[in-house]
Design a protein around this motif. Structure first.
Motif, PDB file in Angstrom:
ATOM      1  N   VAL A 141     -16.767   2.784   8.160  1.00 40.41           N
ATOM      2  CA  VAL A 141     -15.896   1.829   7.633  1.00 40.41           C
ATOM      3  C   VAL A 141     -14.556   2.597   6.835  1.00 40.41           C
ATOM      4  N   VAL A 142     -13.381   2.273   7.309  1.00 40.44           N
ATOM      5  CA  VAL A 142     -12.198   2.981   6.567  1.00 40.44           C
ATOM      6  C   VAL A 142     -11.520   2.028   6.046  1.00 40.44           C
ATOM      7  N   ARG A 143     -11.024   1.907   4.862  1.00 39.51           N
ATOM      8  CA  ARG A 143     -10.637   0.715   4.098  1.00 39.51           C
ATOM      9  C   ARG A 143      -9.326   1.030   3.455  1.00 39.51           C
ATOM     10  N   PHE A 144      -8.363   0.235   3.789  1.00 41.77           N
ATOM     11  CA  PHE A 144      -6.987   0.719   3.523  1.00 41.77           C
ATOM     12  C   PHE A 144      -5.890  -0.337   2.852  1.00 41.77           C
ATOM     13  N   ALA A 145      -6.411  -1.487   2.920  1.00 39.84           N
ATOM     14  CA  ALA A 145      -5.622  -2.302   2.204  1.00 39.84           C
ATOM     15  C   ALA A 145      -6.359  -3.808   1.607  1.00 39.84           C
ATOM     16  N   ASN A 146      -5.904  -4.502   0.914  1.00 42.82           N
ATOM     17  CA  ASN A 146      -6.554  -5.881   0.195  1.00 42.82           C
ATOM     18  C   ASN A 146      -5.343  -6.697   0.440  1.00 42.82           C
ATOM     19  N   VAL A 147      -5.907  -8.118   0.907  1.00 41.93           N
ATOM     20  CA  VAL A 147      -5.262  -9.333   0.867  1.00 41.93           C
ATOM     21  C   VAL A 147      -5.730 -10.428   0.350  1.00 41.93           C
ATOM     22  N   ASP A 148      -5.307 -10.974  -0.680  1.00 48.80           N
ATOM     23  CA  ASP A 148      -6.169 -11.909  -1.311  1.00 48.80           C
ATOM     24  C   ASP A 148      -7.340 -11.785  -1.505  1.00 48.80           C
ATOM     25  N   GLU A 149      -7.739 -10.449  -2.174  1.00 47.02           N
ATOM     26  CA  GLU A 149      -9.166  -9.981  -2.308  1.00 47.02           C
ATOM     27  C   GLU A 149     -10.007  -9.858  -1.402  1.00 47.02           C
ATOM     28  N   VAL A 150      -9.358  -9.797  -0.152  1.00 47.17           N
ATOM     29  CA  VAL A 150     -10.094  -9.385   1.233  1.00 47.17           C
ATOM     30  C   VAL A 150      -9.691  -7.771   1.419  1.00 47.17           C
ATOM     31  N   ALA A 151     -10.840  -7.225   1.756  1.00 48.63           N
ATOM     32  CA  ALA A 151     -10.637  -5.761   1.968  1.00 48.63           C
ATOM     33  C   ALA A 151     -10.580  -5.690   3.395  1.00 48.63           C
ATOM     34  N   ILE A 152      -9.402  -5.053   3.720  1.00 49.39           N
ATOM     35  CA  ILE A 152      -8.992  -4.624   5.000  1.00 49.39           C
ATOM     36  C   ILE A 152      -9.553  -3.384   5.605  1.00 49.39           C
ATOM     37  N   GLY A 153     -10.257  -3.045   6.720  1.00 49.89           N
ATOM     38  CA  GLY A 153     -10.517  -1.681   7.185  1.00 49.89           C
ATOM     39  C   GLY A 153     -11.105  -1.652   8.559  1.00 49.89           C
ATOM     40  N   PHE A 154     -11.144  -0.447   9.271  1.00 48.77           N
ATOM     41  CA  PHE A 154     -11.355  -0.176  10.403  1.00 48.77           C
ATOM     42  C   PHE A 154     -12.961  -0.134  10.628  1.00 48.77           C
ATOM     43  N   SER A 155     -13.549  -0.306  11.434  1.00 48.74           N
ATOM     44  CA  SER A 155     -15.019  -0.043  11.599  1.00 48.74           C
ATOM     45  C   SER A 155     -15.611  -0.530  12.907  1.00 48.74           C
ATOM     46  N   ALA A 156     -16.684  -0.165  13.191  1.00 45.77           N
ATOM     47  CA  ALA A 156     -17.174  -0.056  14.370  1.00 45.77           C
ATOM     48  C   ALA A 156     -18.630  -0.909  14.233  1.00 45.77           C
ATOM     49  N   ALA A 157     -18.951  -1.941  15.230  1.00 48.20           N
ATOM     50  CA  ALA A 157     -20.190  -2.571  15.164  1.00 48.20           C
ATOM     51  C   ALA A 157     -21.350  -1.593  15.402  1.00 48.20           C
ATOM     52  N   GLN A 158     -22.325  -1.460  15.181  1.00 43.89           N
ATOM     53  CA  GLN A 158     -23.603  -0.728  15.446  1.00 43.89           C
ATOM     54  C   GLN A 158     -23.872  -0.999  17.006  1.00 43.89           C
TER      55      GLN A 158
END
Length: 198
Positions: A141-158
C-alpha cells in the motif's frame, strides 16, 4: 482499237484514283474524329489539348495535414518533470517515470470510488500487508492523498484480482496486479512525487 483501249485505261485509272482519294479522305476524317473523341474524353492530366488547364476542385485537395501518431502509452506531457509516479484518472493508467522523464513501467489500474484531485502529491505512508477498508487483504500500500478523511493509495489485492470495491463505499484504494504492486512498492518510497492528471 488501240486508241479505245488507251482511253478505257485512262478512264479506269481516273476512277480508281478517285476511289483511292475518296477512301484516303474518309480514313483521314475518321482518324481525326477518333483523335478528337479520345482527347475530349481523356482526363485533364492526359489530354494533349493546348487549352487552359482545369483547376483542381476543393474536394480533391487534402483538407488537413495528417497528424503525427502519438504513442497512447507515452507519459502525459502535462505531468511535470523528474522522477515521479503519474496517475491518469481518465485513462486508468499509471507510469513510473525516472529522473530523465523516461517511463520505466506503465500499467492499468482499477480506480477507487473516491478519486484524488489532479495535481502534485507526495507519498505519505506505506504498509506491507493490511486489510483494505473494503475487507480485502491487500499488500504494498502506497498512500499519497486524503479526500474527506479517506486515504487514497495504490495497492494490490493478495489474491491477484483487480476487482473494484463497492462503488457506493467511500474507499480510496487504487488497485493493481501483484506484479505492478511490487514495482510500485520498489519505486514509490515515502516522499516520492505522485502527479495526478485528469
Amino acid at each position: 482499237m488501240r486508241q479505245r483501249a488507251a482511253e478505257r485505261g485512262r478512264t479506269v485509272a481516273r476512277s480508281s484514283s478517285g476511289i483511292v482519294a475518296g477512301l484516303t479522305a474518309a480514313a483521314v476524317a475518321a482518324v481525326a474524329f477518333l483523335a478528337y473523341q479520345a482527347s475530349a474524353n481523356a482526363p485533364a492530366s492526359v489530354a494533349s489539348t493546348a487549352g487552359p488547364k482545369a483547376s483542381v476542385s476543393a474536394s480533391a485537395e487534402p483538407t488537413a495535414k495528417p497528424k503525427p501518431s502519438v504513442d497512447p502509452l507515452a507519459v502525459p506531457a502535462a505531468s511535470g518533470k523528474g522522477e515521479r509516479v503519474v496517475y491518469a484518472l481518465k485513462d486508468r493508467r499509471v507510469w513510473l517515470v525516472d529522473e530523465n522523464g523516461k517511463a520505466l513501467r506503465t500499467f492499468t489500474v482499477m480506480p477507487s470510488p473516491v478519486s484524488p484531485p489532479p495535481g502534485v502529491h507526495q507519498v505519505t505512508s506505506r504498509s506491507g500487508t493490511v486489510r483494505g477498508s473494503d475487507g480485502v487483504p491487500i499488500e504494498h500500500v502506497v498512500r499519497f492523498a486524503n479526500v474527506d478523511e479517506v486515504a487514497i493509495g495504490f495497492s494490490a489485492a493478495q489474491d491477484g484480482s483487480m476487482a473494484s470495491p463497492d462503488p457506493t463505499s467511500k474507499t480510496g484504494g487504487v488497485r493493481m496486479t501483484r506484479e505492478d504492486g511490487d514495482a510500485m512498492w520498489s519505486f514509490a518510497t515515502v516522499g516520492a512525487k505522485v502527479v495526478v492528471v485528469p
